[in-house]
Design an enzyme around this catalytic site. Structure first.
Site, PDB file in Angstrom:
ATOM      1  NE  ARG A   1      -4.132   3.295   2.333  1.00  0.00           N
ATOM      2  CZ  ARG A   1      -3.911   3.853   2.023  1.00  0.00           C
ATOM      3  NH1 ARG A   1      -5.257   4.124   1.053  1.00  0.00           N
ATOM      4  NH2 ARG A   1      -2.491   4.060   1.487  1.00  0.00           N
TER       5      ARG A   1
ATOM      6  CB  CYS B   1      -0.899   0.045   1.345  1.00  0.00           C
ATOM      7  SG  CYS B   1      -0.336  -0.536   2.664  1.00  0.00           S
TER       8      CYS B   1
END
Lengths: 98, 287
Positions: B238, B233
């Protein structure tokens, strides 16, 4: 909040000329709602970001040029969707009523 | 792994608030969230100070991690339950980090802080006092951590899953939209990586979708079961959540998280970058 200044969240420290700011406040019956979740959806409806509101009900995003949707989730309330247009160099202010 | 081994519900946490063998840990992107109220008994780990080396861009080393957990009263035999805001992004990152150092029994609270709040469950500002332990960590499990050269080598050959929002993937944004956009690195994505935003793994309340829905999500983008996988990410939090889904919930093999992610890759000199909504060719040119 009693005695709070009317108007938007302070932009001190934000270079507005380089950002497409979307910000505002979540209210219920005129009172600010802290701890609500505001999510920013892109033009296709895809999630882009999410923030909890401050104690004064405020939230802010740094988006890009174009059309966005704000989806607000809060305890004991149905989700509320609001459309907003953002542009670099400007601040879009939105008030969301639950 | 499976859902039963790696995920607990808010109800389960409420029923184990007084279980001495369970250690609740809050890890948030907004490191002040805990101080505004947290689940009773939970301790806080600050991802910027507790979980990062303060000089180099890297994690704590084994000895530092051992000292951190010992001082917070976390033992090797404890069941560690992680939760946090932002749909568990940083809690998932901490989960992956605990796995990296070999903690056996670690779980995520499904839905994290948001689900807990939306359920109007109780929060407290009381900070627990836990007796220190002597925590012993394992050497880092490099089978779940990818470095930049592996990512470059994986172009065109591995499953590369970029979990940022579509606008970040395409190069229209440089950071998640709750952060200022001014950054030094280039915009775009690793050529041949597919975009499966992390948010597609989760329901609006932050809980994970069903295994069937998740399996379908990755099948639809052509996830190749015969290949190794790297998730990335912007800074690796994430993608920890997607790593969790792929390896811990769906049981896929050989999945790594690239914690350098876009802030590293997008700053490398001379590597190929693809712009726009399509994965692109290995050399970065559009199809």
């Amino acid at each position: 909040m009693c005695g709070a200044t009317e108007g938007g969240l302070s932009l001190a420290g934000v270079d507005v000329t380089k950002e497409a700011v979307i910000q505002g406040k979540v209210v219920r019956g005129g009172d600010p709602v802290g701890g609500a979740y505001v999510r920013l959806l892109d033009r296709t409806g895809e999630f882009t970001a999410e923030v909890p509101t401050s104690a004064t009900g405020h939230f802010r995003f740094f988006a890009g040029d174009g059309d966005w949707t704000l989806r607000t989730l809060a305890p004991k309330a149905e989700p509320v969707d609001r459309k907003v247009r953002a542009a670099v160099g400007s601040v879009a202010e939105v008030e969301i009523s639950l | 792994m499976s859902r039963e081994n790696s995920l607990v519900s808010a109800q389960w946490v409420e029923e184990h608030l007084d279980d001495q063998n369970v250690v609740l840990i809050e890890v948030d992107e907004d490191t002040s969230s805990y101080d505004k109220g947290h689940i009773r008994g939970a301790i806080k780990l600050d991802w910027t100070t507790d979980l990062q080396d303060q000089v180099r861009r890297d994690f704590l080393n084994k000895e530092q991690f051992e000292a951190l957990l010992s001082s917070h009263g976390v033992g090797n035999d404890h069941t560690v339950v992680l939760y946090g805001g932002n749909n568990n992004w940083f809690a998932a990152y901490a989960y992956w980090y605990f796995k990296l150092y070999g903690h056996q029994d670690v779980k995520l609270l499904d839905g994290g802080r948001k689900k807990w709040e939306l359920d109007s469950r109780e929060l407290t500002d009381e900070v627990p006092d836990r007796a220190a332990t002597t925590y012993v960590a394992q050497e880092q499990d490099r089978s779940i951590r990818a470095f930049r050269d592996e990512v470059v080598a994986a172009i065109g050959s591995h499953n590369l899953v970029d979990v940022r929002s579509p606008d970040e993937y395409a190069g229209r944004l440089l950071a998640p939209a709750h952060l200022p956009q001014e950054q030094s690195q280039r915009a775009g994505h690793v050529p041949t990586s597919v975009n499966v935003p992390w948010s597609k793994n989760a329901n609006d309340d932050g809980t994970f979708k069903s295994d069937e829905e998740l399996q379908k999500l990755y099948a639809e983008v052509g996830f190749d079961e015969s290949k190794d996988t790297i998730a990335l990410c912007r800074i690796g939090e994430r993608s920890s959540l997607t790593w969790f889904v792929l390896q811990e919930l769906l049981g896929k093999k050989n999945v790594k998280n690239y914690d350098g992610s876009w802030t590293e890759y997008g700053s490398l000199v001379g590597v190929p970058i693809a712009l726009g909504d399509e994965p692109g060719q290995a050399d970065g040119k559009s199809a």
